[in-house]
Motif scaffolding. Structure first.
Motif: not given
Length: 548
Positions: A397-421
């Protein structure tokens, strides 16, 4: 125009430029639009007053001739077709070939080439089955530059960047020339040029065959005698060794044989179709080639990170990110445990083991890291694929004063190939943020967005590709599949995100998994391998319906 630039332009156009000056101009043209405009104007003026053809600086980026046919020169080579006028340069720019200003001063000395002075890939090897190559071997997924390919045995499938696909049957020899043209020296090919790839050209020693939106086969003997068989649509053909240069049309079901003297005669159409060759190969999944695999195959419940040791190709368990290596979020709330669940996502693809354990990521900022045994060396010629299944659950449940846009902007997921350095070293990130738009982000800040969105409340399959080149640009690709999408035997014609002409170096030897938002996610089946078939969950029997 300052005196320095005018002197440089003058040296090039008057055939006096040194190797250092050529390399300098190459970089300036790449990096500065104003320099490009000034150079075009200078060339136009110079052409108006010149008593002879202007020099054209040879570049293996746009010279699609066979490497074996390029004459060696002890000095600077100036072919006479590139800089003849500013208009010719503009055409090249319009084709996206700005890199064609990369100059090569000595064709015979590869070791001295500037890293920017490299050929542009024009095709991809989609499938290589039981192939024995002559001169040089070719791997599945490899990006191919202009040049010769000789196949002694086996069957290979190529896709040209112009869209046409070609089956090569050994023994055969071809010269890749442009994204829409190939020379068949001898052997058999079948070409499929679907909508948008019309106009593909097959040259033979005695003829030229031009696709008019069709599927056709070409056979060439060692003497040069040629046969053309039209399986669908139409082709235009003409002889190149006779006085009659008029093109003729062949339609579906027709065949023509042209002898070594250029004399044509009708023959019955007799060639298998493109898909018949693919079905004969019946390409299978190659999970045996995986270099790393994580299936989260644990019993359901809470699993301490130190016990997350299953899978192959890893140097240790999953862990928290090391603070000195950087973190994906300043307020990371990564747990010391995995939440393992079973059967909570719909596995729409034939993934062995994909219906067992899977990792549920909480609706908080979370980052996990794991090192793999076989690093991706971005300074070598290499191709690496990965795949990952993921599902975004419906948020609470999202509070009534939270917009869908605000909720969407909080969502993220990354898969990074990086260097252990350190995280700030070379890295490649695949992910989504904001309104669930997939993207690729590279070390240095370059970011490339997709025109599609990641689907919510259903499983999606990410497949990425990293092409590294020792002497050229890197290419990075991402495609997101929905549950209704069917995976083919080879990588797709269209990727959702494509990053080309970027330079990355170093070694990538760890995975960083980051999740943040109001909704939980489930991930499963992380695969890393050298070919499409090693990571893509294709069916065991890939036979397709042959067109009538």
């Amino acid at each position: 125009m300052n005196d320095d630039l005018q002197t440089l332009f003058s040296s090039v156009c008057d055939h006096r430029a040194t190797e250092e000056e050529l390399a300098r101009l190459s970089r300036l043209l790449r990096e500065d639009q104003e320099v490009q405009d000034l150079f075009l104007k200078y060339v136009d003026i110079h052409a108006a007053f010149a008593d002879e053809a202007l020099p054209v600086i040879e570049s293996n980026i746009i010279n699609y001739a066979s490497k074996s046919s390029v004459a060696k020169s002890p000095g600077v080579a100036y072919p006479k077709w590139l800089l003849a006028s500013a208009a010719s340069i503009s055409i090249l720019l319009g084709l996206g070939a700005l890199a064609s200003y990369s100059f090569i001063a000595n064709q015979s000395d590869n070791s001295s080439r500037d890293p920017y002075l490299q050929a542009t890939p024009i095709a991809t090897m989609l499938l290589s089955e039981n192939c024995q190559w002559l001169e040089k071997s070719v791997r599945e997924g490899q990006r191919l530059e202009a040049g010769r390919i000789a196949l002694a045995l086996g069957t290979a499938v190529l896709r040209f960047d112009g869209g046409a696909e070609l089956v090569l049957i050994g023994p055969s020899e071809i010269d890749l020339q442009t994204p829409s043209r190939v020379q068949l020296n001898h052997g058999d090919v079948v070409v499929r040029a679907t909508s948008g790839a019309e106009g593909f050209v097959v040259n033979t020693p005695i003829s030229q065959v031009i696709d008019l939106g069709t599927e056709f086969a070409v056979k060439v003997s060692h003497s040069g005698a040629t046969e053309v068989h039209v399986l669908d649509g139409e082709v235009s053909y003409r002889g190149t060794t006779t006085a009659d240069e008029l093109s003729k049309i062949l339609r579906a079901g027709e065949g023509i044989a042209i002898d070594e003297d250029g004399r044509p005669r009708a023959v019955p159409m007799n060639s298998p179709r493109f898909l018949e060759f693919v079905n004969r190969i019946n390409p299978q999944s190659r999970s045996d080639l995986l270099t790393a695999y994580e299936g989260f195959n644990y019993s359901p419940g809470i699993l301490p990170l130190e016990k997350s040791t299953v899978g192959i190709g890893w140097t240790g368990p999953w862990r928290h990110p090391n603070p000195r290596q950087g973190s994906m979020s300043g307020n990371d709330l990564t747990s010391d445990n995995f939440d393992i669940v079973h059967g909570e996502i719909n596995v729409a693809w034939p993934v062995p083991g994909g219906r067992l354990g899977m990792l549920k990521l909480p609706s908080t900022s979370t980052t996990y890291v794991r090192e793999f045994e076989h690093p991706i060396n971005l300074d070598s010629d290499n191709v690496t694929y990965f795949s990952l299944m993921t599902q975004i659950n419906e948020p609470g449940d999202i509070a009534a004063d939270e917009s869908t846009t605000q909720h969407a902007n909080a969502e993220r997921m990354y898969l990074t190939f990086g260097s252990s350095d350190h995280l700030t070293k070379a890295h490649i990130t695949f992910g989504y943020a904001g309104n669930f738009i997939p993207f690729i982000q590279l070390s240095g800040g370059s970011k490339f967005d997709s025109p599609v969105k990641v689907p919510q409340s259903q499983t999606s399959l990410w497949i990425g590709k990293i092409v590294s080149r020792r002497d050229g640009d890197n290419e990075v690709y991402l495609r997101v599949y929905n549950e209704s999408d069917v995976l083919d035997f080879a990588e797709p014609t269209a990727w959702h995100v494509v990053s080309r002409k970027v330079r990355l170096g170093g070694k990538l030897d760890r995975i960083i998994l980051h999740s943040q938002g109001r909704s939980s996610r489930i991930i499963d089946e992380l695969r890393i391998g050298p070919t499409w078939r090693s990571v893509a969950p294709i069916a065991s029997d890939t036979k397709q319906e042959t067109e009538e």
